[in-house]
Enzyme design. Structure first.
Site, PDB file in Angstrom:
ATOM      1  CG  ASP A 247      -4.024   8.750 -16.658  1.00  0.00           C
ATOM      2  OD1 ASP A 247      -5.093   9.376 -16.775  1.00  0.00           O
ATOM      3  OD2 ASP A 247      -3.895   7.789 -15.879  1.00  0.00           O
TER       4      ASP A 247
ATOM      5  CG  ASP B 218      -1.698   5.076  -5.081  1.00  0.00           C
ATOM      6  OD1 ASP B 218      -2.638   4.267  -5.009  1.00  0.00           O
ATOM      7  OD2 ASP B 218      -1.698   6.036  -5.858  1.00  0.00           O
TER       8      ASP B 218
ATOM      9  CD  GLU C 101      -2.061  -1.308 -11.102  1.00  0.00           C
ATOM     10  OE1 GLU C 101      -2.016  -1.090 -12.335  1.00  0.00           O
ATOM     11  OE2 GLU C 101      -3.081  -1.139 -10.434  1.00  0.00           O
TER      12      GLU C 101
END
Length: 176
Positions: free
Chosen positions: A160, A104, A100
């Site tokens: 992104d 968070d 990954e």
């Protein structure tokens, strides 16, 4: 400084720092899985750059597959995981290592680990480039962590902002 869409980002983790830590992580995985044949499951789209560089440094026989999940809209986690593209390979009895880009809230990884275990994986470990401990909403065991960072929005190196900024070769943080 770089501008992505309507936001300005400042340098955060340099390319050479990323490269050095990723080589170290590849060595750790190689030692831990020596003589074994793990299945790496790369979470798209964000982890593609990290996975490519990481796997170049893993010197055990392995298989690689891809899954696409989403839980983000713009700069905020929605708290809901949507599976978009599923896993084609069987995980029954396999040692699975999920790659990954960032953990968070932990919601995405928790859901994916649960799904893989439900499909009969012998073990599931998570390797993440970035981890935001302050943002966790659910407990998640992360075996390999590149960098622990504060709870700030970052882009670059696969990460992104509304689909943009993934191609940056370093990590940038949203400027104050």
């Amino acid at each position: 400084m770089v501008t992505v869409k309507d936001k300005v980002f400042a340098p955060f983790i340099e390319k050479t720092t990323l490269e050095q830590r990723i080589v170290e992580m590849g060595g750790e995985i190689s030692r831990d899985y020596k003589g074994r044949n793990p299945l790496f499951v790369v979470v798209l789209n964000g982890a593609f750059m990290f996975a490519s560089d990481l796997l170049k440094g893993v010197d055990v026989l392995c298989e690689i597959s891809f899954i696409r999940l989403a839980s983000y809209e713009q700069t905020q986690s929605t708290g809901k995981v949507k599976q978009i593209l599923g896993l084609a390979e069987t995980v029954q009895g396999r040692e699975v290592i999920v790659i990954e880009d960032i953990v968070d809230t932990g919601l995405t990884m928790s859901e994916l680990v649960s799904q893989l275990k439900a499909k009969g994986a012998a073990s599931v470990e998570v390797v993440t480039l970035l981890h935001k401990p302050e943002a966790l909403k659910t407990a998640i065991d992360l075996k390999y962590v590149g960098f622990e960072i504060e709870n700030r929005f970052v882009v670059g190196y696969g990460l992104d902002y509304d689909g943009l900024g993934r191609n940056l070769d370093a990590i940038y943080v949203l400027a104050d």
